[in-house]
Design an enzyme around this catalytic site. Structure first.
Site, PDB file in Angstrom:
ATOM      1  N   HIS A   1       1.103  -1.338  -0.016  1.00 27.91           N
ATOM      2  CA  HIS A   1       0.295   0.154  -0.232  1.00 27.91           C
ATOM      3  C   HIS A   1       1.089   1.277   0.009  1.00 27.91           C
ATOM      4  O   HIS A   1       0.289   2.039  -0.026  1.00 27.91           O
ATOM      5  CB  HIS A   1      -1.058   0.448   1.373  1.00 27.91           C
ATOM      6  CG  HIS A   1      -1.842  -0.566   0.845  1.00 27.91           C
ATOM      7  ND1 HIS A   1      -3.114  -0.852   0.891  1.00 27.91           N
ATOM      8  CD2 HIS A   1      -2.100  -1.900   1.068  1.00 27.91           C
ATOM      9  CE1 HIS A   1      -4.065  -1.703   0.482  1.00 27.91           C
ATOM     10  NE2 HIS A   1      -3.377  -2.764   1.217  1.00 27.91           N
TER      11      HIS A   1
ATOM     12  N   ASP B   1       2.765   9.394  -0.949  1.00 24.11           N
ATOM     13  CA  ASP B   1       2.743   8.732  -0.612  1.00 24.11           C
ATOM     14  C   ASP B   1       2.169   6.977  -1.588  1.00 24.11           C
ATOM     15  O   ASP B   1       1.924   7.970  -2.692  1.00 24.11           O
ATOM     16  CB  ASP B   1       1.091   9.348  -0.973  1.00 24.11           C
ATOM     17  CG  ASP B   1       0.262   9.500   0.400  1.00 24.11           C
ATOM     18  OD1 ASP B   1       0.338   8.042   0.888  1.00 24.11           O
ATOM     19  OD2 ASP B   1      -0.280  10.029   0.879  1.00 24.11           O
TER      20      ASP B   1
HETATM   21  P1  ADQ Z   1      -2.403   5.981   4.814  1.00 22.71           P
HETATM   22  O1  ADQ Z   1      -1.690   7.107   5.302  1.00 22.71           O
HETATM   23  O2  ADQ Z   1      -3.253   6.201   5.638  1.00 22.71           O
HETATM   24  O3  ADQ Z   1      -2.885   5.071   3.620  1.00 22.71           O
HETATM   25  P2  ADQ Z   1      -4.979   7.728   2.972  1.00 22.71           P
HETATM   26  O4  ADQ Z   1      -5.199   7.108   1.412  1.00 22.71           O
HETATM   27  O5  ADQ Z   1      -5.138   8.817   2.572  1.00 22.71           O
HETATM   28  O6  ADQ Z   1      -3.911   7.875   3.341  1.00 22.71           O
HETATM   29  O7  ADQ Z   1      -6.536   7.015   3.360  1.00 22.71           O
HETATM   30  C1  ADQ Z   1      -6.923   7.589   4.484  1.00 22.71           C
HETATM   31  C2  ADQ Z   1      -7.591   7.110   5.126  1.00 22.71           C
HETATM   32  O8  ADQ Z   1      -8.179   7.355   6.316  1.00 22.71           O
HETATM   33  C3  ADQ Z   1      -9.627   8.270   4.079  1.00 22.71           C
HETATM   34  O9  ADQ Z   1     -10.325   7.156   4.007  1.00 22.71           O
HETATM   35  C4  ADQ Z   1      -9.517   8.707   5.200  1.00 22.71           C
HETATM   36  O10 ADQ Z   1     -10.924   9.893   4.950  1.00 22.71           O
HETATM   37  C5  ADQ Z   1      -9.314   8.669   6.795  1.00 22.71           C
HETATM   38  N1  ADQ Z   1      -8.372   9.729   7.413  1.00 22.71           N
HETATM   39  C6  ADQ Z   1      -7.912  10.352   7.435  1.00 22.71           C
HETATM   40  N2  ADQ Z   1      -7.276  10.883   8.268  1.00 22.71           N
HETATM   41  C7  ADQ Z   1      -8.440  11.248   9.049  1.00 22.71           C
HETATM   42  C8  ADQ Z   1      -9.049  12.120  10.328  1.00 22.71           C
HETATM   43  N3  ADQ Z   1      -8.389  13.006  10.581  1.00 22.71           N
HETATM   44  N4  ADQ Z   1     -10.340  11.873  10.379  1.00 22.71           N
HETATM   45  C9  ADQ Z   1     -11.633  11.242   9.318  1.00 22.71           C
HETATM   46  N5  ADQ Z   1     -10.878  10.446   8.547  1.00 22.71           N
HETATM   47  C10 ADQ Z   1      -9.537  10.245   8.341  1.00 22.71           C
HETATM   48  C11 ADQ Z   1      -2.238   4.092   3.167  1.00 22.71           C
HETATM   49  C12 ADQ Z   1      -1.193   4.309   2.371  1.00 22.71           C
HETATM   50  C13 ADQ Z   1      -1.978   5.322   1.307  1.00 22.71           C
HETATM   51  C14 ADQ Z   1      -2.513   4.347   0.706  1.00 22.71           C
HETATM   52  C15 ADQ Z   1      -3.589   3.681   1.193  1.00 22.71           C
HETATM   53  C16 ADQ Z   1      -4.661   2.637   0.878  1.00 22.71           C
HETATM   54  O11 ADQ Z   1      -0.461   5.106   3.187  1.00 22.71           O
HETATM   55  O12 ADQ Z   1      -0.916   5.940   0.414  1.00 22.71           O
HETATM   56  O13 ADQ Z   1      -3.779   4.544  -0.094  1.00 22.71           O
HETATM   57  O14 ADQ Z   1      -3.323   3.347   2.706  1.00 22.71           O
HETATM   58  O15 ADQ Z   1      -3.586   1.645   0.189  1.00 22.71           O
END
Ligand code: ADQ
Length: 465
Positions: free
Chosen positions: A157, A365
């Protein structure tokens, strides 16, 4: 077809919306095959024996859930130490933040062996095993060593760094060799696939059989990009719900005279938060018409707080946002609202929709799902603008966003200014194109295309086969 077995560090309840689209999407595939989801229980046994942990079995609909406890020592070296103190920073290009403590690798191996031992006892010969993320790179090698011949796939991921960065990990050869025990390696972006190909071309005795096929250590491995998506329909439906609507109304009435900019993420150094705040400060300095109007709501949920680098980052953000508010704030307006909390998932679409501009500016990311959620939540008649880092995996797909280099503070500030003043017609055009892209490759596309590729991959089976 046999069962699907998903292995990930943590499990989520696939039936709860709060778990998010990924858990739901995996849950659907597990449900359809009456599958098994395996991982860490989240429990740490203070005086537990390293390499041992109790197995817990439960049922969620047709899905069997199997979780294992970890001893304190294993948790600290496998999870905090090697996974989040070595692999996470290096894979996000932050060698400066990596803690190459030689003691961590033992725990990482031990937990992967423990998982393999517990999982092997639950497997059936016709299962398909799909392992997720950097915590579990050597799991297939451990399972193969125990004689498991099932089809096995891995999905990373987070980004895969270029070969010379990866080579900074003392165990890089072992890690990359471990990947060859899988039949399919899924990566988020073409850039990651190129890094893999360059790594094996220079650092291993691999034969490059084709653009996506590599042979080394007696095994053939398929490697392909499967950019992860969101469940666009589910997120749109969530946006129509009462909670999201209330959130939207509340934000719109509270900020009726302001322009809202929004950042949402886990509090993580890969997300470029200090750089974003500095760009926002420059926006206020260079374009003073924004003073008294542009308001940045920065939501950063608590994450990995027992890793040192995260505590330092938290202090830096508090001080930066405090300084901006001190320098620019007025009695009736504060430029930055920094909130160290998680927003309820069902309220998120309302928040995204109320924002004129989303700042999704990670330094690196794997993909970034927030960017995709922001697009899905917009009103197509009056959409907000996405400012996206070119270093997010999502930038390969989301070309109609305003792409920025988050290290370039003044250009980022200039781009935010452009976003705030973008004419309606241009906003609509860009949003329409972006929405089409996230619909075309949503989370169901991701799951199905990965599983089809895994079913087609030549199975390596036992080592040496
Ligand atoms: P993350 O680094 O956690 O994931 P991301 O892909 O943006 O990053 O996913 C975060 C999820 O958590 C989103 O669904 C978002 O809505 C939720 N979220 C984040 N902060 C929040 C907050 N303060 N309140 C509520 N909800 C929040 C890892 C990798 C990414 C990759 C994903 C999936 O780092 O690059 O896209 O896995 O593979």
């Amino acid at each position: 077809m046999g069962r699907l077995v998903v292995v990930s560090n943590r499990l989520a309840d696939p039936r709860k919306t709060a778990s998010g689209g990924l858990a739901v999407a995996l849950g659907q595939a597990l449900e359809a095959s009456g599958g098994l989801w395996f991982g860490w229980s989240g429990h740490v046994v203070q005086d537990g024996t390293p390499g041992e942990g109790e197995l817990h079995l439960s049922q969620a609909g047709r899905v069997q859930l199997a979780t294992v406890d970890l001893s304190r020592e294993d948790h600290d070296s496998y999870y905090l130490g090697y996974s989040n103190g070595v692999l996470w920073p290096v894979f996000h290009y932050r060698l400066d933040l990596a803690d190459f403590d030689a003691g961590f690798i033992g725990g990482y191996r031990r937990v992967n062996q423990l998982f393999a031992r517990k999982l092997a006892g639950l497997l059936r010969p016709d299962d398909t095993i799909w392992v997720h993320d950097y915590h579990l790179i050597p799991l297939a090698a451990e399972l193969r060593a125990m004689g498991c011949q099932q089809r096995m796939g891995f999905f990373l991921h987070i980004p895969l760094p270029p070969p010379l960065l990866l080579a900074a990990v003392p165990e890089h050869e072992w890690l990359m060799r471990s990947l060859f025990s899988y039949d399919l390696l899924g990566l988020q972006s073409e850039a990651d696939v190129a890094h893999f190909s360059r790594y094996v071309g220079t650092e291993t005795p691999a034969d490059i059989l084709g653009e996506h096929e590599f042979r080394a250590f007696g095994n053939t491995l398929q490697v392909q990009a499967f950019p992860i998506g969101i469940d666009v329909d589910e997120f749109t439906a969530l946006g129509r719900g009462r909670d999201a609507q209330e959130m939207f109304d509340q934000m719109r009435s509270e900020y009726s005279r302001r322009r809202l900019l929004l950042g949402v993420e886990r509090l993580d150094y890969s997300k470029g938060l200090p750089q974003r705040l500095k760009a926002f400060r420059q926006l206020l300095q260079h374009y003073p018409e924004n003073v008294g109007s542009a308001t940045l709501i920065q939501i950063a949920s608590p994450s990995r707080e027992s890793v040192d680098a995260y505590a330092t980052l938290r202090q830096e953000l508090e001080s930066l946002s405090g300084a901006i508010n001190g320098d620019f704030g007025q009695l009736d307006w504060m430029p930055v609202r920094y909130i160290h909390r998680t927003v309820m998932r069902k309220r998120l679409p309302g928040l995204y929709r109320a924002a004129a501009v989303a700042l999704v500016t990670p330094l690196r990311d794997g993909m970034n799902l927030v960017a995709k959620e922001f697009i899905a939540a917009q009103d197509p008649d009056d959409p907000g603008v996405l400012v996206l880092s070119r270093f997010a995996g999502a930038a390969e797909q989301l070309r109609e966003a305003l792409l920025v280099n988050p290290y370039d503070t003044s250009r980022t500030a200039e781009t935010i200014q452009r976003a705030l003043h973008m004419p309606l017609e241009e906003r609509q055009g860009r949003h329409q194109a972006l929405l089409a892209r996230i619909k075309e490759r949503d989370v169901h596309w991701w799951r199905e295309s990965y599983l089809q590729a895994l079913a087609r991959a030549p199975a390596s089976g036992a080592p040496g086969s």
